[in-house]
Design a protein around this motif. Structure first.
Motif, PDB file in Angstrom:
ATOM      1  N   ASN A  33      -3.547   2.846 -20.656  1.00 42.54           N
ATOM      2  CA  ASN A  33      -3.689   3.608 -21.904  1.00 42.54           C
ATOM      3  C   ASN A  33      -5.153   3.794 -22.292  1.00 42.54           C
ATOM      4  N   SER A  34      -6.002   3.869 -21.280  1.00 35.02           N
ATOM      5  CA  SER A  34      -7.431   4.090 -21.480  1.00 35.02           C
ATOM      6  C   SER A  34      -7.886   5.253 -20.605  1.00 35.02           C
ATOM      7  N   SER A  35      -9.165   5.519 -20.648  1.00 31.36           N
ATOM      8  CA  SER A  35      -9.717   6.602 -19.833  1.00 31.36           C
ATOM      9  C   SER A  35      -9.712   6.276 -18.343  1.00 31.36           C
ATOM     10  N   PHE A  36      -9.435   5.016 -18.006  1.00 32.53           N
ATOM     11  CA  PHE A  36      -9.402   4.611 -16.596  1.00 32.53           C
ATOM     12  C   PHE A  36      -8.020   4.807 -15.978  1.00 32.53           C
ATOM     13  N   ALA A  37      -7.052   5.274 -16.783  1.00 29.90           N
ATOM     14  CA  ALA A  37      -5.662   5.375 -16.307  1.00 29.90           C
ATOM     15  C   ALA A  37      -5.544   6.241 -15.058  1.00 29.90           C
ATOM     16  N   GLY A  38      -6.206   7.389 -15.074  1.00 31.99           N
ATOM     17  CA  GLY A  38      -6.125   8.303 -13.935  1.00 31.99           C
ATOM     18  C   GLY A  38      -6.683   7.694 -12.667  1.00 31.99           C
ATOM     19  N   ASN A  39      -7.843   7.041 -12.791  1.00 30.91           N
ATOM     20  CA  ASN A  39      -8.476   6.422 -11.619  1.00 30.91           C
ATOM     21  C   ASN A  39      -7.612   5.298 -11.051  1.00 30.91           C
ATOM     22  N   PHE A  40      -7.018   4.505 -11.959  1.00 31.97           N
ATOM     23  CA  PHE A  40      -6.199   3.389 -11.521  1.00 31.97           C
ATOM     24  C   PHE A  40      -4.943   3.891 -10.803  1.00 31.97           C
ATOM     25  N   GLN A  41      -4.307   4.926 -11.359  1.00 33.41           N
ATOM     26  CA  GLN A  41      -3.121   5.489 -10.727  1.00 33.41           C
ATOM     27  C   GLN A  41      -3.473   6.126  -9.386  1.00 33.41           C
ATOM     28  N   HIS A  42      -4.640   6.761  -9.333  1.00 34.68           N
ATOM     29  CA  HIS A  42      -5.098   7.351  -8.069  1.00 34.68           C
ATOM     30  C   HIS A  42      -5.256   6.266  -7.008  1.00 34.68           C
ATOM     31  N   PHE A  43      -5.783   5.106  -7.407  1.00 30.45           N
ATOM     32  CA  PHE A  43      -5.926   3.988  -6.474  1.00 30.45           C
ATOM     33  C   PHE A  43      -4.566   3.504  -5.988  1.00 30.45           C
ATOM     34  N   LEU A  44      -3.603   3.386  -6.904  1.00 27.68           N
ATOM     35  CA  LEU A  44      -2.273   2.915  -6.523  1.00 27.68           C
ATOM     36  C   LEU A  44      -1.553   3.915  -5.622  1.00 27.68           C
ATOM     37  N   ASP A  45      -1.852   5.206  -5.799  1.00 32.52           N
ATOM     38  CA  ASP A  45      -1.210   6.252  -5.000  1.00 32.52           C
ATOM     39  C   ASP A  45      -1.921   6.498  -3.674  1.00 32.52           C
ATOM     40  N   HIS A  46      -3.108   5.913  -3.528  1.00 33.34           N
ATOM     41  CA  HIS A  46      -3.898   6.139  -2.307  1.00 33.34           C
ATOM     42  C   HIS A  46      -3.187   5.542  -1.096  1.00 33.34           C
ATOM     43  N   GLU A  47      -3.002   6.342  -0.074  1.00 29.40           N
ATOM     44  CA  GLU A  47      -2.316   5.865   1.122  1.00 29.40           C
ATOM     45  C   GLU A  47      -3.280   5.137   2.043  1.00 29.40           C
ATOM     46  N   THR A  48      -2.833   4.005   2.509  1.00 29.67           N
ATOM     47  CA  THR A  48      -3.645   3.209   3.419  1.00 29.67           C
ATOM     48  C   THR A  48      -2.758   2.674   4.526  1.00 29.67           C
ATOM     49  N   GLY A  49      -3.366   2.287   5.626  1.00 25.87           N
ATOM     50  CA  GLY A  49      -2.607   1.819   6.778  1.00 25.87           C
ATOM     51  C   GLY A  49      -2.872   2.711   7.970  1.00 25.87           C
ATOM     52  N   THR A  50      -1.907   2.830   8.833  1.00 24.32           N
ATOM     53  CA  THR A  50      -2.064   3.633  10.042  1.00 24.32           C
ATOM     54  C   THR A  50      -0.858   4.534  10.245  1.00 24.32           C
ATOM     55  N   ASP A  51      -1.110   5.707  10.811  1.00 27.92           N
ATOM     56  CA  ASP A  51      -0.009   6.625  11.113  1.00 27.92           C
ATOM     57  C   ASP A  51       0.795   6.158  12.321  1.00 27.92           C
ATOM     58  N   ILE A  52       0.191   5.250  13.095  1.00 29.89           N
ATOM     59  CA  ILE A  52       0.902   4.701  14.241  1.00 29.89           C
ATOM     60  C   ILE A  52       2.106   3.906  13.744  1.00 29.89           C
ATOM     61  N   PHE A  53       3.265   4.191  14.296  1.00 26.33           N
ATOM     62  CA  PHE A  53       4.529   3.543  13.907  1.00 26.33           C
ATOM     63  C   PHE A  53       4.882   3.827  12.441  1.00 26.33           C
ATOM     64  N   HIS A  54       4.297   4.879  11.857  1.00 28.28           N
ATOM     65  CA  HIS A  54       4.612   5.287  10.475  1.00 28.28           C
ATOM     66  C   HIS A  54       4.355   4.139   9.493  1.00 28.28           C
ATOM     67  N   LEU A  55       3.164   3.617   9.514  1.00 29.48           N
ATOM     68  CA  LEU A  55       2.799   2.506   8.626  1.00 29.48           C
ATOM     69  C   LEU A  55       1.643   2.891   7.701  1.00 29.48           C
ATOM     70  N   LYS A  56       1.688   4.095   7.176  1.00 25.73           N
ATOM     71  CA  LYS A  56       0.692   4.543   6.206  1.00 25.73           C
ATOM     72  C   LYS A  56       1.403   4.806   4.884  1.00 25.73           C
ATOM     73  N   TYR A  57       1.134   3.930   3.889  1.00 26.92           N
ATOM     74  CA  TYR A  57       1.848   3.989   2.619  1.00 26.92           C
ATOM     75  C   TYR A  57       0.881   3.848   1.452  1.00 26.92           C
ATOM     76  N   PRO A  58       1.327   4.247   0.235  1.00 30.36           N
ATOM     77  CA  PRO A  58       0.495   4.025  -0.959  1.00 30.36           C
ATOM     78  C   PRO A  58       0.262   2.532  -1.186  1.00 30.36           C
ATOM     79  N   VAL A  59      -0.840   2.225  -1.867  1.00 34.75           N
ATOM     80  CA  VAL A  59      -1.173   0.829  -2.176  1.00 34.75           C
ATOM     81  C   VAL A  59      -0.031   0.166  -2.938  1.00 34.75           C
ATOM     82  N   SER A  60       0.564   0.900  -3.883  1.00 35.83           N
ATOM     83  CA  SER A  60       1.649   0.330  -4.694  1.00 35.83           C
ATOM     84  C   SER A  60       2.837  -0.085  -3.837  1.00 35.83           C
TER      85      SER A  60
END
Length: 391
Positions: A33-60
């Protein structure tokens, strides 16, 4: 009471991390509920991992499906240990959490449908069925030795059965598609794990590696992957010896600190990320909000205690050692902390309906707060003269 030292350590760790957990909830709400909300949600939605074996998912997803599988692994280990030699080693004690969990799922769903049958919200009947095991255990552990440890074990077992029930509900009613090949592979790995136990394999690594594959296959099958932690836990060997340390005990000891002071706080920080809107507040008085709040707070309280009462009167089960019905009321309320599992079901219930999802999230947050606060107060006031059974 034969309470294992490992469960005592777990409770002490949960008690110590409870303050950190609540702190993370507050911080997460402030960020959302602050001005950082967008950045924090962007971080949680950021996909990380590897495309090998379909293991690339959002942080959340890595947190909710990955890290929380480790939490379920630890709780599963604790439950198995107590079933082998502790509070849950007798049928009367072990059966009560099952009856309580069934009542705690059935009655809330009925209450929700009483408000929402035939409405656009009807598909959300599974929302108040869930118990957030991480938060409920953290709250009860903050009471320390004011209440008998048997009651804490009862809540842990109840929450495990409840969450397994919620996962089953998700799999049957809310999963869009089951990938049967991955599900069969999951069953194969599970059978392998129990074969290792049967042939008395004691090296933990021979369980953890198949456990990773079990998580992968379950996740890709469409079923919530945290169940992999419970299945893995029940396959790891234990014993009833007070002198020989079993593989199960070794793994318990290794997991206590990271689960209590890393996984649970991170879980709280990322899952309380709720931005408040005016629509959420007005949604509390809608049939959706009333169904969720009444289902979680009253439904859990009534269902758990009613089904427990019936099981005890029929002499199938018995009350947790050194506990009372007043304390059972407090536990029934704590089980109404639906939180993340309820939010997860809400997202599945109302796919593509962001406004309804937000109303459901806020109702779940309010209901969980009411359940946590009232349950804590009841247990604190009814347990002040209880002699602890910890020693």
């Amino acid at each position: 009471m034969n309470l294992t030292q490992y469960f005592k350590n777990f409770l002490k760790s949960s008690q110590s991390s409870g303050v950190i957990l609540i702190f993370c909830v507050v911080i997460s709400l402030l960020i959302a509920n602050s001005s950082f909300a967008g950045n924090f949600q962007h971080f949680l939605d950021h996909e990380t991992g590897t495309d090998i074996f379909h293991l690339k998912y959002p942080v959340s997803l890595w947190i909710n499906d990955g890290l929380m599988a480790v939490f379920f692994l630890l709780v599963g280990l604790e439950i198995k240990r107590e079933m082998a030699e502790g509070e849950l080693s007798s049928f009367k004690n072990a059966s009560l959490p099952i009856f309580a969990a069934v009542g705690g799922m059935f009655v809330p769903a009925v209450i929700f449908m009483f408000f929402n049958s035939g409405t656009e919200y009807g598909n959300g009947w599974g929302i108040p069925m869930a118990t957030d095991i991480a938060f409920s255990l953290a709250i009860i552990s903050m009471l320390g030795n004011k209440i008998p440890n048997s009651l804490k074990i009862f809540l842990a077992a109840l929450a495990i059965v409840d969450d397994l029930g919620a996962i089953l509900v998700i799999a049957v009613f809310y999963t869009e598609q089951i990938h049967w090949i991955y599900l069969l592979l999951s069953l194969g790995v599970t059978a392998l794990l129990f074969l290792l136990n049967y042939f008395k394999v004691t090296k933990i690594i021979f369980y953890l590696i198949p456990g990773l594959f079990l998580w992968y296959f379950l996740h890709h099958s469409g079923i919530h992957a945290t169940i992999a932690g419970v299945l893995l836990a029940f396959s790891i060997p234990t014993n009833t010896s007070n002198t020989e340390i079993s593989p199960l005990e070794k793994l318990e000891h290794q997991l206590h600190f990271p689960v209590s002071f890393l996984i649970m706080p991170v879980f709280a920080l990322t899952n309380t990320n709720i931005t408040f809107t005016e629509e959420m507040i007005s949604g509390l008085t809608s049939t959706l909000g009333l169904g969720i709040v009444c289902g979680l707070v009253l439904g859990k309280l009534i269902g758990i205690n009613l089904f427990s009462f019936i099981a005890i009167k029929l002499k199938i089960s018995s009350l947790p050692q050194n506990s009372s019905w007043k304390q059972m009321l407090g536990v029934g309320l704590l089980a109404g902390i639906g939180f993340t599992m309820s939010i997860f079901i809400a997202l599945l219930s109302f796919r593509g309906q962001a406004e309804i999802q937000d109303e459901a999230k806020f109702a779940i947050l309010i209901a969980s707060f009411l359940a946590a606060f009232s349950g804590f107060i009841i247990l604190k006031t009814t347990s002040k003269n209880v002699i602890s059974d910890e020693d």
